[in-house]
Design a protein around this motif. Structure first.
Motif, PDB file in Angstrom:
ATOM      1  N   TYR A  64       8.577   1.295 -17.732  1.00  0.00           N
ATOM      2  CA  TYR A  64       7.200   0.829 -17.908  1.00  0.00           C
ATOM      3  C   TYR A  64       7.205  -0.561 -18.529  1.00  0.00           C
ATOM      4  O   TYR A  64       7.595  -0.749 -19.686  1.00  0.00           O
ATOM      5  CB  TYR A  64       6.423   1.801 -18.784  1.00  0.00           C
ATOM      6  CG  TYR A  64       4.969   1.423 -18.952  1.00  0.00           C
ATOM      7  CD1 TYR A  64       4.081   1.467 -17.874  1.00  0.00           C
ATOM      8  CD2 TYR A  64       4.478   1.023 -20.181  1.00  0.00           C
ATOM      9  CE1 TYR A  64       2.754   1.118 -18.021  1.00  0.00           C
ATOM     10  CE2 TYR A  64       3.144   0.676 -20.344  1.00  0.00           C
ATOM     11  CZ  TYR A  64       2.295   0.726 -19.261  1.00  0.00           C
ATOM     12  OH  TYR A  64       0.967   0.372 -19.397  1.00  0.00           O
ATOM     13  N   THR A 121       0.839  -1.193   0.000  1.00  0.00           N
ATOM     14  CA  THR A 121       0.000   0.000   0.000  1.00  0.00           C
ATOM     15  C   THR A 121       0.874   1.242   0.000  1.00  0.00           C
ATOM     16  O   THR A 121       2.093   1.183   0.204  1.00  0.00           O
ATOM     17  CB  THR A 121      -0.897   0.011   1.245  1.00  0.00           C
ATOM     18  OG1 THR A 121      -0.064   0.134   2.409  1.00  0.00           O
ATOM     19  CG2 THR A 121      -1.716  -1.272   1.341  1.00  0.00           C
ATOM     20  N   VAL A 139       7.441  -0.394 -13.275  1.00  0.00           N
ATOM     21  CA  VAL A 139       5.984  -0.221 -13.246  1.00  0.00           C
ATOM     22  C   VAL A 139       5.335  -1.251 -14.157  1.00  0.00           C
ATOM     23  O   VAL A 139       5.454  -1.171 -15.382  1.00  0.00           O
ATOM     24  CB  VAL A 139       5.584   1.205 -13.680  1.00  0.00           C
ATOM     25  CG1 VAL A 139       4.063   1.337 -13.699  1.00  0.00           C
ATOM     26  CG2 VAL A 139       6.198   2.236 -12.749  1.00  0.00           C
ATOM     27  N   THR A 140       4.691  -2.225 -13.552  1.00  0.00           N
ATOM     28  CA  THR A 140       3.905  -3.180 -14.338  1.00  0.00           C
ATOM     29  C   THR A 140       2.510  -2.623 -14.588  1.00  0.00           C
ATOM     30  O   THR A 140       1.985  -2.691 -15.693  1.00  0.00           O
ATOM     31  CB  THR A 140       3.812  -4.527 -13.603  1.00  0.00           C
ATOM     32  OG1 THR A 140       5.132  -5.025 -13.387  1.00  0.00           O
ATOM     33  CG2 THR A 140       3.023  -5.534 -14.430  1.00  0.00           C
ATOM     34  N   ARG A 141       1.934  -2.053 -13.542  1.00  0.00           N
ATOM     35  CA  ARG A 141       0.661  -1.350 -13.652  1.00  0.00           C
ATOM     36  C   ARG A 141       0.785  -0.026 -12.931  1.00  0.00           C
ATOM     37  O   ARG A 141       1.258   0.031 -11.805  1.00  0.00           O
ATOM     38  CB  ARG A 141      -0.482  -2.187 -13.054  1.00  0.00           C
ATOM     39  CG  ARG A 141      -0.855  -3.395 -13.889  1.00  0.00           C
ATOM     40  CD  ARG A 141      -1.993  -4.189 -13.238  1.00  0.00           C
ATOM     41  NE  ARG A 141      -2.462  -5.263 -14.101  1.00  0.00           N
ATOM     42  CZ  ARG A 141      -1.871  -6.451 -14.196  1.00  0.00           C
ATOM     43  NH1 ARG A 141      -0.781  -6.700 -13.483  1.00  0.00           N
ATOM     44  NH2 ARG A 141      -2.343  -7.382 -15.002  1.00  0.00           N
ATOM     45  N   TRP A 142       0.402   1.041 -13.599  1.00  0.00           N
ATOM     46  CA  TRP A 142       0.478   2.378 -13.007  1.00  0.00           C
ATOM     47  C   TRP A 142      -0.689   2.523 -12.037  1.00  0.00           C
ATOM     48  O   TRP A 142      -1.826   2.696 -12.418  1.00  0.00           O
ATOM     49  CB  TRP A 142       0.410   3.428 -14.104  1.00  0.00           C
ATOM     50  CG  TRP A 142       0.486   4.848 -13.628  1.00  0.00           C
ATOM     51  CD1 TRP A 142      -0.492   5.788 -13.722  1.00  0.00           C
ATOM     52  CD2 TRP A 142       1.591   5.488 -12.998  1.00  0.00           C
ATOM     53  NE1 TRP A 142      -0.073   6.973 -13.198  1.00  0.00           N
ATOM     54  CE2 TRP A 142       1.218   6.818 -12.744  1.00  0.00           C
ATOM     55  CE3 TRP A 142       2.870   5.062 -12.630  1.00  0.00           C
ATOM     56  CZ2 TRP A 142       2.067   7.736 -12.139  1.00  0.00           C
ATOM     57  CZ3 TRP A 142       3.709   5.981 -12.027  1.00  0.00           C
ATOM     58  CH2 TRP A 142       3.319   7.287 -11.776  1.00  0.00           C
ATOM     59  N   THR A 143      -0.374   2.425 -10.756  1.00  0.00           N
ATOM     60  CA  THR A 143      -1.405   2.428  -9.726  1.00  0.00           C
ATOM     61  C   THR A 143      -1.465   3.773  -9.011  1.00  0.00           C
ATOM     62  O   THR A 143      -0.521   4.572  -9.049  1.00  0.00           O
ATOM     63  CB  THR A 143      -1.138   1.333  -8.686  1.00  0.00           C
ATOM     64  OG1 THR A 143       0.077   1.639  -7.985  1.00  0.00           O
ATOM     65  CG2 THR A 143      -0.999  -0.034  -9.361  1.00  0.00           C
ATOM     66  N   ALA A 144      -2.567   3.992  -8.323  1.00  0.00           N
ATOM     67  CA  ALA A 144      -2.720   5.223  -7.544  1.00  0.00           C
ATOM     68  C   ALA A 144      -1.681   5.287  -6.431  1.00  0.00           C
ATOM     69  O   ALA A 144      -1.189   6.372  -6.079  1.00  0.00           O
ATOM     70  CB  ALA A 144      -4.131   5.294  -6.966  1.00  0.00           C
ATOM     71  N   ALA A 145      -1.305   4.125  -5.875  1.00  0.00           N
ATOM     72  CA  ALA A 145      -0.314   4.114  -4.797  1.00  0.00           C
ATOM     73  C   ALA A 145       1.054   4.560  -5.308  1.00  0.00           C
ATOM     74  O   ALA A 145       1.762   5.326  -4.638  1.00  0.00           O
ATOM     75  CB  ALA A 145      -0.225   2.720  -4.184  1.00  0.00           C
ATOM     76  N   THR A 146       1.437   4.094  -6.503  1.00  0.00           N
ATOM     77  CA  THR A 146       2.726   4.498  -7.069  1.00  0.00           C
ATOM     78  C   THR A 146       2.738   5.985  -7.376  1.00  0.00           C
ATOM     79  O   THR A 146       3.711   6.693  -7.068  1.00  0.00           O
ATOM     80  CB  THR A 146       3.015   3.700  -8.354  1.00  0.00           C
ATOM     81  OG1 THR A 146       2.994   2.298  -8.063  1.00  0.00           O
ATOM     82  CG2 THR A 146       4.373   4.074  -8.923  1.00  0.00           C
ATOM     83  N   GLU A 147       1.661   6.480  -7.976  1.00  0.00           N
ATOM     84  CA  GLU A 147       1.574   7.903  -8.290  1.00  0.00           C
ATOM     85  C   GLU A 147       1.640   8.743  -7.013  1.00  0.00           C
ATOM     86  O   GLU A 147       2.342   9.757  -6.940  1.00  0.00           O
ATOM     87  CB  GLU A 147       0.279   8.188  -9.049  1.00  0.00           C
ATOM     88  CG  GLU A 147       0.101   9.654  -9.399  1.00  0.00           C
ATOM     89  CD  GLU A 147      -1.236   9.928 -10.059  1.00  0.00           C
ATOM     90  OE1 GLU A 147      -1.450  11.074 -10.488  1.00  0.00           O
ATOM     91  OE2 GLU A 147      -2.062   8.998 -10.136  1.00  0.00           O
TER      92      GLU A 147
END
Length: 494
Positions: free
Chosen positions: A381, A292, A342-350
């Motif tokens: 990416y 998270t 980054v495999t999937r650009w998630t809100a947590a990473t951003e």
């Protein structure tokens, strides 16, 4: 049969090495058990060094532990023979309070037995250095107080050695350190300086094109970065600067940063601090993966602190605490480059990236007396696998969303770091390789440049575009066949 002279032995070794494509140097690490933590840092430092020089140079690390096998001879004699000590190029000696155990070898001048193995190894290394067989001797002394259980006689012998190096007949320069990480940072810089003294003389044609190959079709990223960072040093001295470099996996994020460190950033530092020690230190702290936002936010400062002092005990993990560490303050410019997969650009990473730029570093007050800080976020990416049921249109939409959100993240704003989003790293076109050959390799005829570029693309079966990391390998092989005389490496992008 008469023995060969030291000069002849060295000439023979140099001839053998020059015949190889990769130059091999042998580095011996001496030190007692009290500096085992520091000795354990040497292989990672050498691995980091290898990433910066590519396949043109290799350093083989030798330690007595690797050759400590049963033997009827005195221990030090066996170690000298087993590691082929007389064939080493670099010697690293690390001392704290232990002199070691008696070695079974004796000082030829005084007849006294050496008090420890490292003393015997240093004496032999000095002999080889005087004969021109050892290139450099790097010595380090720990400034931590000896532990309560330290043997006073052992402490005395190490202290006497240090005093002789300071003012006695054996006078020599050495460095001091407090922590294992402090030692590793100093060794990283010293290893680069030690190899620079003689490697470029013998291998310059192979080293120069190695860096040239890393910037084919990356002129727009280089120019945008140069405008951003030189303006920052000119108008915002002491502030934290950040750039985000993004693109697909395989597009040369790491090599682009290596190129900046080896060329532009070094030159900028020399001009920004003329007459000073304009040292540039690069560090690659790990980036937290998975979890998270709260979990990654908790891990990231610790990972950053560990890069400079993995024995840090205080609870303060702020940017101010990191920049106050002695290991952080030894360079004039500190470059921190993070590898963000980054495999999937998630809100947590951003959210983590925004917090890192806006709050963690962004709240650090400007300080011209502090080392300049440059953050490089290498956002690689990977993207969701096509086999996961996502069609090309959906993958394209995901990339477009990533581009928009990165652009928003890097928009100018009050507070936070100065930042820039560099153009996306994309596959290289054949015509870009043609232009690159004409500019950097003095391929005068356009037809010859087209022929060589077609050869590079034909190797992979590609037609118009190739990923940068694949292309770099083939460009290096191509450069070995080209006459490097007059190679243009002094221009804006050299």
């Amino acid at each position: 049969m008469p023995l060969a002279s030291p000069a002849r032995v060295r000439a023979q070794k140099d001839a053998l090495r020059s015949a190889r494509r990769t130059l091999l140097l042998r580095l011996f690490v001496g030190g007692s058990g009290d500096v085992s933590a520091e000795r354990a840092r040497v292989p990672p430092v050498v691995d980091h060094f290898h990433r910066g020089v590519g396949d043109e140079l290799r350093v083989d690390v030798l330690m007595w532990e690797n050759y400590d096998t049963p033997d009827w001879r005195p221990p030090q004699t066996a170690i000298f023979d087993n590691v082929r000590f007389d064939d080493i190029d670099l010697f690293v000696g690390v001392f704290w309070w232990r002199a070691g155990t008696p070695t079974g070898t004796f000082d030829p001048e005084t007849g006294e037995e050496y008090p420890g193995g490292t003393f015997a190894e240093l004496a032999r290394a000095r002999e080889l250095y005087r004969d021109g067989q050892v290139r450099r001797i790097l010595l380090y002394f720990c400034d931590r107080p000896p532990p309560p259980e330290a043997d006073p006689e052992q402490v005395r012998r190490v202290t006497e050695l240090r005093e002789r190096l300071e003012s006695g007949p054996e006078r020599a320069f050495y460095r001091t350190f407090r922590t294992a990480e402090d030692f590793a940072d100093q060794l990283r810089d010293d290893l680069a300086a030690a190899t620079d003294e003689f490697v470029p003389r013998r291998r310059a044609p192979a080293v120069i094109p190695q860096f040239v190959a890393k910037l084919c079709d990356r002129y727009s990223q280089e120019a945008d970065f140069a405008n951003f960072y030189t303006a920052g040093l000119r108008d915002h001295r002491g502030a934290v600067h950040a750039c985000v470099l993004w693109g697909d996996k395989g597009e040369g994020h790491e090599s682009f940063v290596e190129r900046l460190l080896a060329t532009r950033l070094r030159r900028v530092a020399e001009r920004a601090w003329p007459g000073e020690d304009a040292r540039v230190a690069d560090h690659e702290p790990r980036w937290p993966e998975g979890g998270t936002f709260a979990e990654m936010q908790r891990r990231l400062p610790r990972l950053l602190m560990d890069e400079f002092d993995d024995g840090y005990m205080d609870g303060d993990l702020s940017a101010a605490a990191v920049t106050a560490l002695p290991a952080f303050r030894r360079a004039r410019l500190v470059v921190l480059h993070h590898d963000v997969q980054v495999t999937r650009w998630t809100a947590a990473t951003e959210r983590l990236l925004a917090w890192y730029l806006d709050e963690y570093w962004g709240t650090l007050p400007p300080d011209p007396e502090r080392p300049e800080i440059l953050l490089i976020i290498k956002l690689v990416y990977v993207g969701p696998p096509a086999a996961g049921g996502q069609d090309p249109a959906a993958r394209k939409a995901a990339r477009q969303r990533l581009r928009r959100e990165l652009a928003a993240l890097c928009e100018p704003r009050p507070g936070g770091c100065r930042r820039i989003l560099l153009p996306e790293l994309e596959p290289v076109r054949r015509e870009d390789v043609e232009d690159w050959l004409e500019k950097h390799c003095q391929v005068d005829e356009s037809s010859r440049a087209r022929e060589l570029a077609a050869e590079v693309f034909h190797v992979s079966g590609a037609t118009e575009r190739r990923p940068m990391e694949e292309l770099e390998d083939d460009l290096r092989e191509l450069l070995k066949r080209i006459d490097f005389t007059g190679l243009d490496t002094s221009g804006e992008f050299g």
